[in-house]
Every structure is written in C-alpha cells, then in structure tokens.
Write a protein that holds these residues in place. Structure first.
Motif, PDB file in Angstrom:
ATOM      1  N   ALA A  86       0.627  -1.288   0.068  1.00 35.92           N
ATOM      2  CA  ALA A  86       0.116   0.050   0.193  1.00 35.92           C
ATOM      3  C   ALA A  86       0.895   1.045   0.232  1.00 35.92           C
ATOM      4  O   ALA A  86       0.686   2.303  -0.871  1.00 35.92           O
ATOM      5  CB  ALA A  86      -0.889   0.259   1.454  1.00 35.92           C
ATOM      6  N   ILE A  87       1.656   1.065   0.795  1.00 30.75           N
ATOM      7  CA  ILE A  87       2.759   2.307   0.564  1.00 30.75           C
ATOM      8  C   ILE A  87       3.490   2.790  -0.199  1.00 30.75           C
ATOM      9  O   ILE A  87       2.963   4.256  -0.333  1.00 30.75           O
ATOM     10  CB  ILE A  87       3.727   2.048   1.982  1.00 30.75           C
ATOM     11  N   PRO A  88       4.059   1.886  -0.698  1.00 35.18           N
ATOM     12  CA  PRO A  88       4.715   2.794  -2.171  1.00 35.18           C
ATOM     13  C   PRO A  88       3.560   3.089  -3.420  1.00 35.18           C
ATOM     14  O   PRO A  88       3.675   3.540  -4.289  1.00 35.18           O
ATOM     15  CB  PRO A  88       5.713   1.190  -2.698  1.00 35.18           C
ATOM     16  N   SER A  89       2.849   2.155  -3.432  1.00 38.38           N
ATOM     17  CA  SER A  89       2.287   2.544  -5.077  1.00 38.38           C
ATOM     18  C   SER A  89       1.413   3.487  -4.863  1.00 38.38           C
ATOM     19  O   SER A  89       0.772   3.742  -5.584  1.00 38.38           O
ATOM     20  CB  SER A  89       0.951   0.925  -4.663  1.00 38.38           C
ATOM     21  N   PHE A  95      -1.094  -3.888  -8.225  1.00 35.75           N
ATOM     22  CA  PHE A  95      -1.070  -5.526  -8.702  1.00 35.75           C
ATOM     23  C   PHE A  95       0.397  -6.069  -9.200  1.00 35.75           C
ATOM     24  O   PHE A  95       0.393  -7.470  -8.824  1.00 35.75           O
ATOM     25  CB  PHE A  95      -1.503  -5.455 -10.114  1.00 35.75           C
ATOM     26  N   VAL A  96       1.003  -4.589  -9.081  1.00 35.87           N
ATOM     27  CA  VAL A  96       2.460  -5.118  -9.432  1.00 35.87           C
ATOM     28  C   VAL A  96       3.096  -6.310  -9.048  1.00 35.87           C
ATOM     29  O   VAL A  96       3.951  -6.949  -8.235  1.00 35.87           O
ATOM     30  CB  VAL A  96       3.239  -4.158 -10.849  1.00 35.87           C
ATOM     31  N   ALA A 111       1.618   6.433  -7.522  1.00 34.11           N
ATOM     32  CA  ALA A 111       0.578   6.887  -7.387  1.00 34.11           C
ATOM     33  C   ALA A 111       0.224   8.907  -7.135  1.00 34.11           C
ATOM     34  O   ALA A 111      -0.558   8.905  -8.350  1.00 34.11           O
ATOM     35  CB  ALA A 111      -0.835   6.106  -7.140  1.00 34.11           C
ATOM     36  N   VAL A 112       0.362   9.164  -6.028  1.00 34.35           N
ATOM     37  CA  VAL A 112       0.533  10.303  -5.875  1.00 34.35           C
ATOM     38  C   VAL A 112       0.914  11.811  -6.790  1.00 34.35           C
ATOM     39  O   VAL A 112       0.920  12.127  -7.013  1.00 34.35           O
ATOM     40  CB  VAL A 112       0.303  10.576  -4.215  1.00 34.35           C
ATOM     41  N   ALA A 126      -4.083   4.728 -11.307  1.00 31.62           N
ATOM     42  CA  ALA A 126      -1.906   4.137 -11.274  1.00 31.62           C
ATOM     43  C   ALA A 126      -2.222   3.395 -10.088  1.00 31.62           C
ATOM     44  O   ALA A 126      -1.062   2.532  -9.695  1.00 31.62           O
ATOM     45  CB  ALA A 126      -1.168   5.594 -11.252  1.00 31.62           C
ATOM     46  N   SER A 127      -2.963   3.743  -8.639  1.00 28.13           N
ATOM     47  CA  SER A 127      -2.058   3.215  -7.553  1.00 28.13           C
ATOM     48  C   SER A 127      -2.556   1.676  -7.294  1.00 28.13           C
ATOM     49  O   SER A 127      -1.510   0.745  -7.334  1.00 28.13           O
ATOM     50  CB  SER A 127      -2.840   3.914  -6.058  1.00 28.13           C
TER      51      SER A 127
END
Length: 432
Positions: free
Chosen positions: A173-176, A424-425, A180-181, A418-419
C-alpha cells in the motif's frame, strides 16, 4: 426484495449525502430501520465496532496533540519544507499532506496546511488549484497506507485468515499510493491556465479580493515538540508490535487492534499529563469534533451497507462472484463508486471488503483495489475539498458549471487508477 432493498440503501445514502457531515450517519440509522421493517435481519455484529473504536482512540490522541500545540508545530515544519523549494509546490504539497495523513491516520490534518499551500503558490505565480487539488487527493489516498488508520487495520484483520500479514499489506500500500500521488501531481501540474491568464483571478485582483496571508515568527513550545515526539513514538510502537504479531509473537495477550487503542489512549494520557492540559478542552478541538463525526458516519452507513450485504450475501455471490473472479479489477470500480457516496474509507472497507473476499476475490486483487475506497473527491462536498476552495482567494480552485468539472477530479482519478495498477504489480511480488 433484493432490488427493492438495494434501492432503499441507495435512497438513504443519497439523503445522507444531501444532509452532509454527520447527517450521513443519521440517514444510515434510518435506513437500517426501514430494512428491518422490510424483513431483513439487523444485528450488532454488522456494526464495524472495531473501526469506530480505533477512530475514537486515534482522534483522542491527535486532539490532545493539537491542544498541546503539536499540530501547529507540524504545520510549521511543513511550511518550512514548502518554502524551501516553492517552485516545486505542486509536488511538495502532496508529499506534505500524504505523510501527515500517513502519520496521523486521518486526512483532516490537511486542513492546517491548505492555507500555506495556497499562499506559497500565489507568491510563485502558480495557479493554486494545481497544488491544492493533488494535496487534497493525497490526504485521502494516504488513508489506505496509514499504519494506524481504521481502514487499514480493519482490512488487515480481514486478510489475516487468508495468510496475508499486516506488514505485507503496508509493503504494497505505501509505495503504490505514494508513487501514484506523484503521478497525479504531474497531471495536476498540467491542468488549468497560468494564473495571470485566468479571467476570474484578474477580476478578483481588480476588486482587491486577493489577500496575502500574514506571516509571523513561530516559536514552537516544549509542549508542542513533546506531543509530536510522543505521537511519533506511539506509531512506531504500534507498527513494531503489529509486525511482531505477524510471525514472532505467538498467543499474544493483546491483539493488534487492542494494542493500537491502548497505546493511543495511553499516549494521549502522557501528553495531557506532561503538558498539564485541561482535558475538558481536548474535546473542543476541531480534530476531536471531526473524528467523532466520522464515528457516527461509519456507524450509520456501514451498518446500513453491512445489513444489506449480509442479508443477500448468497444472491450477491451469484450475481457478481463469477464476474469478479474473471475481472478482479472491477472490484476497484465498485469501491470507487461506493466511497463516493459513503464518504469514508473505513465505512467503505467495512461494508464491502468482507463481501468481496467472501466471493473469492484474491487477496492481491483486493489489496490492489483498496486505494479505490478513497474516491471522496468526486462529489465536491467533502470537507477538505471545500476548505481548499475556500482557502484559494484567487478563484482558481472552483466548482464548475456542471458540478463534476472541478480541479480535483482528474488528478484523483489518475492517482487511484495508477495506485491500483502499481499495487497489482507489487502485490504479485510481495505475496507469492
């Protein structure tokens, strides 16, 4: 009856959205009564009590920190960062609001930074709608990455029986959401005319409506610094204990949620004692009132949604289970549109995620879709969004003629999209 009761749920959600604020919770309670009268079973088990108690505990601590001057100190630190490289305000602003929300577990911390963002943008001749729009979106999306937010804690509890740990959820959650932001900031930076070419700004300038915010020399008190340090330490303790629970501690005497609540309440007590606060004044803080309002909203709306979902879980599985199994990304669309109306990441998570996981949605798909519970920016009625419009006296941050044509929409949609894709990746790497 399924469609009639679904219509009932939507009608009361619409009524709550029209009332705004705490009215969403009131409408949710009324909707539960109507569903009960139509023959549906209601139960205390359908109320996300854990989510509500975590919100209350965290907000109680933040309110104590605010009374001690801690939020002012955080704003001071944020302003120093924003003014250090003012030409990059569109990228610096969402970083500030993202990490303040990540730290505090509530997007309401963004309120205090919005005037600073608008002022720095004006000083640089930058259209304030650019940094303000993505800053508001960042404060909402960061909820799904905050270690102490009610939405994350509730979702982690749902994922644990499926073999996904709290740490794995945060690692996705944190990096995605952060990346995205930043993508959303690029989009926000491209939108809108230059400030000097905006006709509304020119008119307001001629009428003398553009004000410069008064700056003053801020000197943080020892109490302000102590309250912030204490709060940061409490978060470190919460995250460390949650990580230990994921594999080191067996048969713990206190669970993750209980640890969050007890540590937060104890921290509030330490702040109040050390800073010699009048505890009665803590309940008068804006963050306390906003947090308690959020609790009522979650109580009413999540109870309404959960009552419907639990009453028709088999029908819902039959109608959408196969579709979500074939197209798991569609869960993100469901969460996106639901959060538009529910106005709460915690409420949306509590109301819909259990049903999605029960229908067989894979944990990776559920985690990737998680950021979509933050579509609170779509309807231009959310408090931080309205505050951003109010803070921008240039008129560049405004609601358009068609309601949805406001500057928050496109950066928000891009950020959430984007998030979801990035998660997903990362999810397939972290959860193998």
């Amino acid at each position: 009856m399924l469609w009639l009761q679904l219509a009932t749920v939507l009608v009361f959600i619409f009524i709550g959205a029209r009332l705004g604020g705490i009215g969403i919770g009131y409408a949710g309670g009324a909707g539960v009564i109507v569903l009960a009268l139509s023959g549906m079973e209601t139960s205390m088990a359908f109320i996300p009590v854990e989510v509500i108690l975590i919100i209350m505990s965290v907000i109680a601590t933040i309110a104590a920190m605010q009374r001690a001057g801690g939020l002012d100190y955080l704003v001071h630190l944020s302003e120093r960062m924003l003014r250090k490289h003012p030409q990059y305000i569109t990228f610096a602003a969402p970083i500030v609001t993202y990490f303040m929300t990540l730290l505090a577990g509530t997007g309401h911390t963004a309120f205090s930074t919005l005037p600073v963002i608008a002022e720095v943008a004006k000083e640089q001749g930058i259209r304030p709608s650019k940094p303000l729009s993505i800053a508001v979106v960042a404060s909402q999306v960061a909820i799904t990455a905050s270690p102490i937010s009610a939405a994350v804690v509730a979702f982690a509890a749902m994922l644990q029986p499926m073999g996904v740990s709290y740490l794995q959820l945060l690692l996705i959650a944190i990096p995605s959401t952060f990346v995205a932001v930043m993508i959303g900031a690029i989009i926000a930076n491209l939108l809108g005319k230059p400030l000097l070419e905006d006709s509304v700004y020119q008119e307001r300038l001629k009428e003398g409506l553009i004000k410069q915010r008064e700056r003053y020399e801020y000197k943080p008190t020892s109490n302000a610094k102590f309250s912030v340090y204490a709060f940061v330490i409490s978060i470190i303790l919460v995250v460390t204990y949650a990580i230990l629970l994921s594999g080191t501690i067996e048969n713990p005497t206190i669970g993750r949620s209980e640890a969050i609540m007890s540590i937060m309440l104890a921290t509030a007590g330490v702040i109040a004692t050390k800073c010699k606060l009048n505890v009665n004044e803590i309940t008068q803080m804006p963050t306390f009132r906003a947090g308690m309002c959020a609790c009522i909203c979650v109580l009413g709306v999540a109870w309404l949604g959960s009552t419907f979902v639990n009453g028709h879980i088999d029908d819902i599985k039959n109608l959408s289970g196969a579709l979500l199994a074939s197209y798991p990304w569609m869960l993100a669309l469901v969460l996106f549109f639901a959060s538009m109306l529910l106005y709460s990441q915690g409420a949306t998570t509590a109301a819909l995620m259990p049903a999605a996981l029960a229908m067989g949605v894979a944990p990776v798909a559920a985690i990737a879709s998680f950021a979509a519970v933050s579509a609170l920016f779509v309807l231009p009625t959310y408090p931080t969004l309205l505050a951003a419009i109010e803070m921008d006296d240039t008129g560049s941050t405004r609601i358009g003629r068609y309601v949805f044509d406001h500057p928050f929409l496109l950066p928000g949609i891009v950020t959430i999209s984007a998030s979801v894709m990035i998660a997903f990746v990362i999810g397939n790497i972290v959860i193998s």
